[in-house]
Design a protein around this motif. Structure first.
Motif, PDB file in Angstrom:
ATOM      1  N   SER A 136       0.814  -1.215   0.000  1.00 39.53           N
ATOM      2  CA  SER A 136       0.000   0.000   0.000  1.00 39.53           C
ATOM      3  C   SER A 136       0.849   1.267   0.000  1.00 39.53           C
ATOM      4  N   TYR A 137       2.151   1.138  -0.316  1.00 37.28           N
ATOM      5  CA  TYR A 137       3.047   2.290  -0.254  1.00 37.28           C
ATOM      6  C   TYR A 137       3.884   2.346  -1.536  1.00 37.28           C
ATOM      7  N   SER A 138       4.542   3.479  -1.730  1.00 41.59           N
ATOM      8  CA  SER A 138       5.292   3.719  -2.958  1.00 41.59           C
ATOM      9  C   SER A 138       6.773   3.407  -2.768  1.00 41.59           C
ATOM     10  N   GLU A 139       7.501   3.413  -3.861  1.00 39.02           N
ATOM     11  CA  GLU A 139       8.956   3.255  -3.816  1.00 39.02           C
ATOM     12  C   GLU A 139       9.576   4.348  -2.946  1.00 39.02           C
ATOM     13  N   LYS A 140       9.072   5.573  -3.078  1.00 40.34           N
ATOM     14  CA  LYS A 140       9.597   6.680  -2.278  1.00 40.34           C
ATOM     15  C   LYS A 140       9.332   6.453  -0.794  1.00 40.34           C
ATOM     16  N   ASP A 141       8.123   5.962  -0.470  1.00 42.03           N
ATOM     17  CA  ASP A 141       7.802   5.658   0.928  1.00 42.03           C
ATOM     18  C   ASP A 141       8.795   4.642   1.494  1.00 42.03           C
ATOM     19  N   LYS A 142       9.066   3.629   0.696  1.00 43.17           N
ATOM     20  CA  LYS A 142      10.010   2.595   1.115  1.00 43.17           C
ATOM     21  C   LYS A 142      11.385   3.190   1.370  1.00 43.17           C
ATOM     22  N   GLN A 143      11.882   3.966   0.412  1.00 39.69           N
ATOM     23  CA  GLN A 143      13.213   4.541   0.541  1.00 39.69           C
ATOM     24  C   GLN A 143      13.296   5.472   1.747  1.00 39.69           C
ATOM     25  N   ASP A 144      12.265   6.261   1.966  1.00 38.77           N
ATOM     26  CA  ASP A 144      12.249   7.178   3.108  1.00 38.77           C
ATOM     27  C   ASP A 144      12.341   6.393   4.422  1.00 38.77           C
ATOM     28  N   TYR A 145      11.581   5.300   4.503  1.00 38.41           N
ATOM     29  CA  TYR A 145      11.572   4.488   5.719  1.00 38.41           C
ATOM     30  C   TYR A 145      12.935   3.839   5.974  1.00 38.41           C
ATOM     31  N   LEU A 146      13.517   3.245   4.934  1.00 39.02           N
ATOM     32  CA  LEU A 146      14.804   2.576   5.103  1.00 39.02           C
ATOM     33  C   LEU A 146      15.907   3.574   5.414  1.00 39.02           C
ATOM     34  N   ASN A 147      15.812   4.770   4.851  1.00 41.60           N
ATOM     35  CA  ASN A 147      16.802   5.799   5.177  1.00 41.60           C
ATOM     36  C   ASN A 147      16.670   6.245   6.628  1.00 41.60           C
ATOM     37  N   LYS A 148      15.440   6.321   7.135  1.00 40.42           N
ATOM     38  CA  LYS A 148      15.241   6.644   8.548  1.00 40.42           C
ATOM     39  C   LYS A 148      15.822   5.538   9.431  1.00 40.42           C
ATOM     40  N   ALA A 149      15.653   4.301   8.994  1.00 44.30           N
ATOM     41  CA  ALA A 149      16.232   3.183   9.741  1.00 44.30           C
ATOM     42  C   ALA A 149      17.753   3.304   9.784  1.00 44.30           C
ATOM     43  N   SER A 150      18.347   3.640   8.646  1.00 47.71           N
ATOM     44  CA  SER A 150      19.804   3.802   8.579  1.00 47.71           C
ATOM     45  C   SER A 150      20.274   4.923   9.500  1.00 47.71           C
ATOM     46  N   GLU A 151      19.525   6.021   9.523  1.00 48.81           N
ATOM     47  CA  GLU A 151      19.868   7.149  10.402  1.00 48.81           C
ATOM     48  C   GLU A 151      19.779   6.756  11.876  1.00 48.81           C
ATOM     49  N   ALA A 152      18.941   5.751  12.176  1.00 46.40           N
ATOM     50  CA  ALA A 152      18.799   5.256  13.548  1.00 46.40           C
ATOM     51  C   ALA A 152      19.853   4.197  13.891  1.00 46.40           C
ATOM     52  N   GLY A 153      20.801   3.992  12.984  1.00 42.89           N
ATOM     53  CA  GLY A 153      21.879   3.051  13.245  1.00 42.89           C
ATOM     54  C   GLY A 153      21.607   1.632  12.819  1.00 42.89           C
TER      55      GLY A 153
END
Length: 311
Positions: A223-240
């Motif tokens: 139910s989400y877009s490629e951009k949504d996915k990338q934004d989420y994974l980048n936030k995960a990366s920023e969280a270590g």
């Protein structure tokens, strides 16, 4: 929020702790999913001198690890097939060579949690001491070259918080997911000595699902877009967060409660920022999957050699 940290004292009379007063009333503690029991098996004789427990998803991988560690320790027997100790059940597989026990746990939090309940009780009943337990497995990386090995610093949930939450008697209970940092550093040093592949220490995100729970775009539903996915994974990366898998949170919390020195060592099979499906050849993936085995095998061999010198 009604949840609260589980603050039960981890001290107990046994080196491997259980926190269940009801066990004392059992004449026979049946470890159903292992097809073992305190009345039917002499658990101290079978497992009392176990010092290292390695757990992983598939029975095949854990038998392969047993064969590998037997060769590393010079204990291999060409005539031995390393029989499955849990042959009476099809839920889990268990193998042993010397002081090393190898156990499969299936996929996901429910499967590994069931296994750990019975494994911790087994180690307790067997009166094991000074046990180190390590989960070896595969994962999806975030911003890492495929084949990189991640030693987990903390297991975090899908909101990047270092906790494992479980509903017990209708109420949420939150438990800590810290792992032994000195053990993680020892494993990192072992990788440097091996000098065969890249190893890092970082946070591991543990999810309840392989597809939507890990922001994949290739499940039956999305139910989400490629951009949504990338934004989420980048936030995960920023969280270590360095990698994603499905067992580390409950593994960390249960090992901490039982007083077991624990680590999670997983190889990344792909960079999730660049795709969702595995495209590497079978041969390459197989070589990647051997890396946690090599690192943990080197660690165990080094530990046993050091103990032999001290003795």
């Amino acid at each position: 929020m009604d949840s609260k940290d589980d603050k039960r004292d981890v001290s107990c009379s046994s080196p491997v702790c259980v926190h269940n007063p009801h066990l004392d009333a059992l004449k026979d503690d049946i470890l159903y999913h292992f097809s073992l029991g305190t009345a039917t098996h002499d658990l101290p004789a079978m497992f009392g001198d176990v010092k290292y427990v390695c757990v992983g998803g598939s029975p095949w991988r854990m038998k392969s690890f047993t064969e590998f560690i037997a060769a590393e320790l010079g204990m291999e027997n060409p005539k031995s097939e390393y029989p499955n100790i849990c042959a009476g059940t099809d839920r889990y597989a268990m193998y042993r060579v010397g002081p090393v026990l190898s156990v499969s746990h299936g996929m996901g939090i429910p499967s590994i949690a069931i296994m750990l309940h019975e494994l911790i009780k087994l180690l307790h009943h067997a009166q094991c001491k000074d046990v180190t337990i390590i989960r070896i497995g595969t994962s999806g990386g975030i911003g890492l070259e495929p084949g990189t090995v991640v030693v987990t610093k903390q297991s975090v949930d899908a909101t990047f918080l270092p906790k494992f939450e479980q509903v017990i008697l209708g109420k949420p209970v939150v438990r800590n997911t810290d792992l032994d940092q000195s053990l993680a550093e020892e494993l990192l040093q072992c990788s440097k000595e091996l000098n065969q592949f890249e190893t890092v220490i970082g946070n591991t995100m543990c999810t309840l699902d392989f597809y939507e729970g890990q922001a994949r775009l290739d499940g039956a539903f999305c139910s989400y877009s490629e951009k949504d996915k990338q934004d989420y994974l980048n936030k995960a990366s920023e969280a270590g967060v360095c990698n994603i898998e499905m067992e580390s949170s409950v593994f960390a919390s249960m090992c901490k409660l039982s007083g077991l020195r624990a680590a999670v060592v997983c190889v990344t099979l792909l960079d999730r920022l660049k795709g969702d499906q595995l495209k590497s050849s079978h041969e390459v993936l197989h070589s990647f999957q051997q890396r946690p085995q090599k690192l943990v095998g080197y660690f165990i061999k080094k530990q046993l050699k050091a103990k032999a010198i001290l003795n």
